[in-house]
Scaffold this motif. Structure first.
Motif, PDB file in Angstrom:
ATOM      1  N   GLY A  57      19.223 -12.720  -4.710  1.00  0.00           N
ATOM      2  CA  GLY A  57      18.240 -13.692  -5.194  1.00  0.00           C
ATOM      3  C   GLY A  57      16.793 -13.259  -5.063  1.00  0.00           C
ATOM      4  O   GLY A  57      15.910 -13.856  -5.672  1.00  0.00           O
ATOM      5  N   LEU A  58      16.524 -12.218  -4.252  1.00  0.00           N
ATOM      6  CA  LEU A  58      15.151 -11.719  -4.114  1.00  0.00           C
ATOM      7  C   LEU A  58      14.808 -10.815  -5.295  1.00  0.00           C
ATOM      8  O   LEU A  58      15.696 -10.368  -6.037  1.00  0.00           O
ATOM      9  N   GLU A  59      13.508 -10.555  -5.481  1.00  0.00           N
ATOM     10  CA  GLU A  59      13.068  -9.765  -6.633  1.00  0.00           C
ATOM     11  C   GLU A  59      12.355  -8.493  -6.207  1.00  0.00           C
ATOM     12  O   GLU A  59      11.779  -8.418  -5.118  1.00  0.00           O
ATOM     13  N   ILE A  60      12.393  -7.497  -7.088  1.00  0.00           N
ATOM     14  CA  ILE A  60      11.719  -6.222  -6.858  1.00  0.00           C
ATOM     15  C   ILE A  60      10.852  -5.910  -8.079  1.00  0.00           C
ATOM     16  O   ILE A  60      11.300  -6.084  -9.217  1.00  0.00           O
ATOM     17  N   PRO A  61       9.610  -5.485  -7.878  1.00  0.00           N
ATOM     18  CA  PRO A  61       8.802  -5.057  -9.029  1.00  0.00           C
ATOM     19  C   PRO A  61       9.486  -3.888  -9.730  1.00  0.00           C
ATOM     20  O   PRO A  61       9.957  -2.950  -9.080  1.00  0.00           O
ATOM     21  N   GLN A  62       9.552  -3.938 -11.064  1.00  0.00           N
ATOM     22  CA  GLN A  62      10.285  -2.899 -11.793  1.00  0.00           C
ATOM     23  C   GLN A  62       9.586  -1.543 -11.742  1.00  0.00           C
ATOM     24  O   GLN A  62      10.237  -0.514 -11.881  1.00  0.00           O
ATOM     25  N   ILE A  63       8.269  -1.556 -11.538  1.00  0.00           N
ATOM     26  CA  ILE A  63       7.533  -0.298 -11.407  1.00  0.00           C
ATOM     27  C   ILE A  63       6.941  -0.203 -10.006  1.00  0.00           C
ATOM     28  O   ILE A  63       6.348  -1.160  -9.503  1.00  0.00           O
ATOM     29  N   GLY A  64       7.109   0.963  -9.397  1.00  0.00           N
ATOM     30  CA  GLY A  64       6.513   1.202  -8.091  1.00  0.00           C
ATOM     31  C   GLY A  64       5.849   2.562  -8.048  1.00  0.00           C
ATOM     32  O   GLY A  64       5.942   3.352  -8.991  1.00  0.00           O
ATOM     33  N   LEU A  65       5.202   2.835  -6.945  1.00  0.00           N
ATOM     34  CA  LEU A  65       4.578   4.137  -6.729  1.00  0.00           C
ATOM     35  C   LEU A  65       5.488   4.961  -5.840  1.00  0.00           C
ATOM     36  O   LEU A  65       5.744   4.604  -4.695  1.00  0.00           O
ATOM     37  N   SER A  79      -4.310   8.481  -3.868  1.00  0.00           N
ATOM     38  CA  SER A  79      -3.280   8.067  -4.814  1.00  0.00           C
ATOM     39  C   SER A  79      -2.848   6.621  -4.567  1.00  0.00           C
ATOM     40  O   SER A  79      -2.781   5.806  -5.499  1.00  0.00           O
ATOM     41  N   ILE A  80      -2.568   6.284  -3.309  1.00  0.00           N
ATOM     42  CA  ILE A  80      -2.091   4.933  -2.986  1.00  0.00           C
ATOM     43  C   ILE A  80      -3.184   3.903  -3.206  1.00  0.00           C
ATOM     44  O   ILE A  80      -2.936   2.819  -3.770  1.00  0.00           O
ATOM     45  N   LYS A  81      -4.403   4.224  -2.813  1.00  0.00           N
ATOM     46  CA  LYS A  81      -5.499   3.266  -3.002  1.00  0.00           C
ATOM     47  C   LYS A  81      -5.785   3.023  -4.484  1.00  0.00           C
ATOM     48  O   LYS A  81      -6.060   1.897  -4.902  1.00  0.00           O
ATOM     49  N   ALA A  82      -5.670   4.083  -5.300  1.00  0.00           N
ATOM     50  CA  ALA A  82      -5.847   3.921  -6.747  1.00  0.00           C
ATOM     51  C   ALA A  82      -4.747   3.023  -7.318  1.00  0.00           C
ATOM     52  O   ALA A  82      -5.005   2.171  -8.176  1.00  0.00           O
ATOM     53  N   ALA A  83      -3.527   3.227  -6.824  1.00  0.00           N
ATOM     54  CA  ALA A  83      -2.400   2.414  -7.288  1.00  0.00           C
ATOM     55  C   ALA A  83      -2.591   0.945  -6.919  1.00  0.00           C
ATOM     56  O   ALA A  83      -2.403   0.049  -7.753  1.00  0.00           O
ATOM     57  N   LEU A  84      -2.962   0.697  -5.680  1.00  0.00           N
ATOM     58  CA  LEU A  84      -3.156  -0.684  -5.230  1.00  0.00           C
ATOM     59  C   LEU A  84      -4.304  -1.356  -5.984  1.00  0.00           C
ATOM     60  O   LEU A  84      -4.217  -2.524  -6.358  1.00  0.00           O
ATOM     61  N   LYS A  85      -5.357  -0.597  -6.236  1.00  0.00           N
ATOM     62  CA  LYS A  85      -6.502  -1.129  -6.993  1.00  0.00           C
ATOM     63  C   LYS A  85      -6.092  -1.486  -8.422  1.00  0.00           C
ATOM     64  O   LYS A  85      -6.556  -2.466  -8.996  1.00  0.00           O
ATOM     65  N   ALA A  86      -5.182  -0.667  -8.994  1.00  0.00           N
ATOM     66  CA  ALA A  86      -4.718  -0.898 -10.362  1.00  0.00           C
ATOM     67  C   ALA A  86      -3.727  -2.060 -10.455  1.00  0.00           C
ATOM     68  O   ALA A  86      -3.427  -2.542 -11.546  1.00  0.00           O
ATOM     69  N   GLY A  87      -3.213  -2.494  -9.295  1.00  0.00           N
ATOM     70  CA  GLY A  87      -2.292  -3.625  -9.285  1.00  0.00           C
ATOM     71  C   GLY A  87      -0.851  -3.311  -8.962  1.00  0.00           C
ATOM     72  O   GLY A  87       0.015  -4.179  -9.015  1.00  0.00           O
ATOM     73  N   TYR A  88      -0.571  -2.052  -8.608  1.00  0.00           N
ATOM     74  CA  TYR A  88       0.787  -1.741  -8.140  1.00  0.00           C
ATOM     75  C   TYR A  88       1.083  -2.600  -6.910  1.00  0.00           C
ATOM     76  O   TYR A  88       0.236  -2.760  -6.034  1.00  0.00           O
ATOM     77  N   PHE A 140       5.575  -4.887  -1.886  1.00  0.00           N
ATOM     78  CA  PHE A 140       7.010  -4.633  -1.738  1.00  0.00           C
ATOM     79  C   PHE A 140       7.146  -3.189  -1.281  1.00  0.00           C
ATOM     80  O   PHE A 140       6.794  -2.253  -2.014  1.00  0.00           O
ATOM     81  N   ILE A 141       7.660  -2.998  -0.062  1.00  0.00           N
ATOM     82  CA  ILE A 141       7.736  -1.651   0.513  1.00  0.00           C
ATOM     83  C   ILE A 141       9.196  -1.241   0.724  1.00  0.00           C
ATOM     84  O   ILE A 141       9.971  -1.948   1.376  1.00  0.00           O
ATOM     85  N   THR A 142       9.536  -0.099   0.149  1.00  0.00           N
ATOM     86  CA  THR A 142      10.872   0.486   0.296  1.00  0.00           C
ATOM     87  C   THR A 142      10.784   1.711   1.195  1.00  0.00           C
ATOM     88  O   THR A 142       9.881   2.529   1.048  1.00  0.00           O
ATOM     89  N   SER A 143      11.726   1.846   2.131  1.00  0.00           N
ATOM     90  CA  SER A 143      11.862   3.097   2.867  1.00  0.00           C
ATOM     91  C   SER A 143      13.354   3.419   2.992  1.00  0.00           C
ATOM     92  O   SER A 143      14.206   2.632   2.573  1.00  0.00           O
ATOM     93  N   TYR A 161      15.975  -0.091 -15.818  1.00  0.00           N
ATOM     94  CA  TYR A 161      15.974   0.593 -14.532  1.00  0.00           C
ATOM     95  C   TYR A 161      14.642   0.355 -13.816  1.00  0.00           C
ATOM     96  O   TYR A 161      13.603   0.160 -14.448  1.00  0.00           O
ATOM     97  N   ILE A 162      14.675   0.414 -12.493  1.00  0.00           N
ATOM     98  CA  ILE A 162      13.443   0.401 -11.698  1.00  0.00           C
ATOM     99  C   ILE A 162      12.923   1.831 -11.681  1.00  0.00           C
ATOM    100  O   ILE A 162      13.706   2.775 -11.559  1.00  0.00           O
ATOM    101  N   ILE A 163      11.616   1.993 -11.819  1.00  0.00           N
ATOM    102  CA  ILE A 163      11.035   3.334 -11.847  1.00  0.00           C
ATOM    103  C   ILE A 163       9.946   3.457 -10.780  1.00  0.00           C
ATOM    104  O   ILE A 163       9.217   2.504 -10.507  1.00  0.00           O
ATOM    105  N   ILE A 164       9.850   4.662 -10.204  1.00  0.00           N
ATOM    106  CA  ILE A 164       8.872   4.901  -9.132  1.00  0.00           C
ATOM    107  C   ILE A 164       8.134   6.224  -9.370  1.00  0.00           C
ATOM    108  O   ILE A 164       8.222   7.142  -8.563  1.00  0.00           O
ATOM    109  N   PRO A 165       7.411   6.314 -10.499  1.00  0.00           N
ATOM    110  CA  PRO A 165       6.678   7.558 -10.768  1.00  0.00           C
ATOM    111  C   PRO A 165       5.665   7.831  -9.673  1.00  0.00           C
ATOM    112  O   PRO A 165       5.084   6.915  -9.098  1.00  0.00           O
ATOM    113  N   LYS A 166       5.440   9.127  -9.398  1.00  0.00           N
ATOM    114  CA  LYS A 166       4.454   9.473  -8.372  1.00  0.00           C
ATOM    115  C   LYS A 166       3.510  10.541  -8.893  1.00  0.00           C
ATOM    116  O   LYS A 166       3.867  11.331  -9.777  1.00  0.00           O
TER     117      LYS A 166
END
Length: 274
Positions: A14-22, A36-45, A75-78, A226-231
């Motif tokens: 029932g939980l959700e995951i953003p389809q695009i991640g970093l 890279s991460i700060k640019a992503a967060l600023k862009a709305g990732y 949303f943090i995946t490890s 599919y969920i995608i995580i381009p880096k």
């Protein structure tokens, strides 16, 4: 903010995951990774994918802190690495991930590879879920026979399988099994680890849509659900990777991509020993 970053998919819990991640694989240079991460967060990732073996949890924690973004919006995946797949080791690894990322819970925790001790590791993930240390649990690089074994032995069903998946490895057997069992599919290596620029079919489509071959790959995966995580270590490419909502591949385009010669660019999950 790019609307595509608001797209989510629903897990079987029932939980959700953003389809695009970093993605953050091989991002270990502190300044590059921070940028890279700060640019992503600023862009709305909102979704960041990492793993114990990437050795960048602490840099990610710092980037989140410096960006001023609230933890609850992310949303943090490890992932638990192979060397910690025994039950007690996995429990220790989970606490270490929380400590390094400076968070109270992990949104999604995966078994990184299907080691011999994968069922022990899964038990530790299930317990972490019970304890509130983790919100959702899944697997990575599991083949159909690994998934069948897990489904026969688990108390909690995996919500996702993150696999090598791109136009040159469409992994249809695994994809179909996951879809039939309500397990989301996440693509890693979506851009064929940079080899997309060498594929004639992708070159053709890039020219047709005035997009890069990388953007064609990402759009393909997105359209297939599919969920995608381009880096990327370069902030400009972090932004380029989400410029994929202003065009749509046709059925003919998808069929053309289906003719691309299939080959792995990563390890074979059935013959992976490190």
């Amino acid at each position: 903010m790019n609307k595509i970053l608001n797209k989510t998919l629903k897990f079987n819990n029932g939980l959700e995951i953003p389809q695009i991640g970093l993605g953050t694989y091989e991002l270990v240079d502190e300044q590059e990774t921070l940028a890279s991460i700060k640019a992503a967060l600023k862009a709305g990732y909102k979704h960041i994918d990492t793993a114990s073996i990437y050795n960048n949890h602490k840099i990610i924690a710092q980037a989140i802190k410096e960006s001023g973004v609230e933890r609850k919006t992310l949303f943090i995946t490890s992932k638990v690495w192979n060397s910690h797949s025994k039950y007690e080791q996995a429990k220790q690894a989970i606490d270490e991930i929380l400590k390094e990322l400076e968070i109270d819970y992990i949104d999604l925790l995966l078994i990184h590879w299907p080691t011999e001790d994968r069922l022990e590791c899964w038990k530790a993930l299930e317990e972490a879920l019970d304890q509130g240390k983790v919100k959702s649990i899944g697997v990575s690089n599991f083949q159909v026979h690994h998934l069948k074994e897990l489904l026969e032995n688990c108390r909690v069903k995996p919500v996702i399988n993150q696999i090598e998946l791109h136009p040159a490895l469409q992994n249809l057997e695994v994809v179909k099994f996951c879809q039939a069992n309500d397990i989301l599919v996440e693509s890693w290596g979506t851009m064929i680890r940079g080899k997309c620029f060498e594929v004639d079919e992708l070159k053709l489509l890039a020219k047709k849509y005035n997009k890069s071959e990388a953007q064609i790959c990402l759009r393909w995966a997105l359209q297939l659900g599919y969920i995608i995580i381009p880096k990327s270590s370069k902030p400009v490419r972090v932004i380029d990777n989400i410029q994929i909502e202003d065009f749509e591949l046709t059925n003919e385009d998808i069929q053309l991509i289906g003719t691309i010669k299939q080959q792995r660019v990563g390890p074979d999950p059935d013959n992976f020993d490190f």
